[in-house]
Design an enzyme around this catalytic site. Structure first.
Site, PDB file in Angstrom:
ATOM      1  N   GLY A  17       0.791  -1.234   0.000  1.00 36.31           N
ATOM      2  CA  GLY A  17       0.000   0.000   0.000  1.00 36.31           C
ATOM      3  C   GLY A  17       0.821   1.281   0.000  1.00 36.31           C
ATOM      4  CG  HIS A 116       3.087  -1.991 -15.405  1.00 35.22           C
ATOM      5  ND1 HIS A 116       2.706  -3.246 -14.962  1.00 35.22           N
ATOM      6  CD2 HIS A 116       4.180  -2.180 -16.174  1.00 35.22           C
ATOM      7  CE1 HIS A 116       3.540  -4.149 -15.446  1.00 35.22           C
ATOM      8  NE2 HIS A 116       4.440  -3.530 -16.198  1.00 35.22           N
ATOM      9  CB  ALA A 180       9.754   6.978 -10.188  1.00 34.97           C
TER      10      ALA A 180
END
Ligand code: GRF
Length: 223
Positions: A17, A116, A180
């Site tokens: 999470g 992703h 990122a």
């Protein structure tokens, strides 16, 4: 145009999470004009549920049914019902390890996004950072995209580049990809809920300011 009220987000995850936390913090800080109103997981004791409850955000485990890589139809209906009852407008996948099928996709058409850990269309599927490291690419990163019926195949909203260093292991690379992700996802969600994204075929155009591409080089001098 600025929205008059904050958007209601539902977050789905199967893991730790960390992206959920980045999103919840960005909402709390006003960087995304939105609120996470519900967190759902297919894993009963997933970290994401714990982290949501710590923040006072309703969080539920909903059993996924017998399949390993998707929800069965009854489970999809249960997820959709829970999200609709919470008044969710946008569904945010944050490490949700199952593909969504037609019941779900129809209920939230054009309003489901995913992150992703690679620069799609390279390395879709599982352990994308490891795939990139093993392949030997020199740059990888992360991608936020709309969800369609394929695997990691929907229109791309934003991408952030992460170089692969000579002394990276898959784990050190993944750590920088995660950093990122925590920057990219909130920026893309802010644009989405502000209505600043325009879909033209497969191309997603930013009507507002597009986030500057930052590159995660790691902490090494000259890295
Ligand atoms: C992230 O790397 C995301 O790209 C992938 O699953 C991971 C979830 O991590 N889809 P977390 O649960 O947000 O920490």
């Amino acid at each position: 145009m600025q929205p008059t009220s904050v958007a209601r987000l539902g977050v789905l995850g199967s893991g730790a999470g960390s992206n959920f936390v980045a999103i919840a913090e960005a909402c709390a800080a006003g960087r995304i004009p939105a609120r996470v109103v519900l967190v759902l997981s297919d894993v009963e004791h997933a970290g994401i549920l714990v982290r949501a409850r710590e923040r006072g955000i309703p969080a539920r485990y909903i059993p996924p049914g017998p399949f390993r890589t998707k929800l069965d139809e009854e489970a999809e209906r249960a997820y959709v019902r829970a999200l609709q009852e919470a008044g969710v407008e946008y569904v945010v996948l944050a490490g949700f390890m199952r593909v969504l099928k037609s019941v779900f996709l129809r209920a939230f058409e054009g309003r489901i996004v995913n992150i992703h850990p690679s620069l799609l269309p390279s390395f879709p599927g599982l352990a994308a950072w490891r795939q990139a490291w093993e392949y030997g690419v020199k740059v990888t990163g992360c991608t936020v995209h709309f969800v369609d019926a394929g695997v990691d195949s929907g229109p791309i909203i934003g991408q952030q580049v992460v170089p692969v260093l000579d002394d990276d292991t898959p784990e050190t690379l993944l750590e920088r990809i995660h950093q990122a992700e925590h920057e990219l996802y909130p920026r893309c969600l802010a644009a989405l809920v502000r209505g600043e994204l325009v879909l033209q075929g497969r191309r997603v155009l930013w009507r507002g300011a597009r986030p500057e591409q930052e590159t995660r080089t790691g902490d090494r001098p000259g890295g």
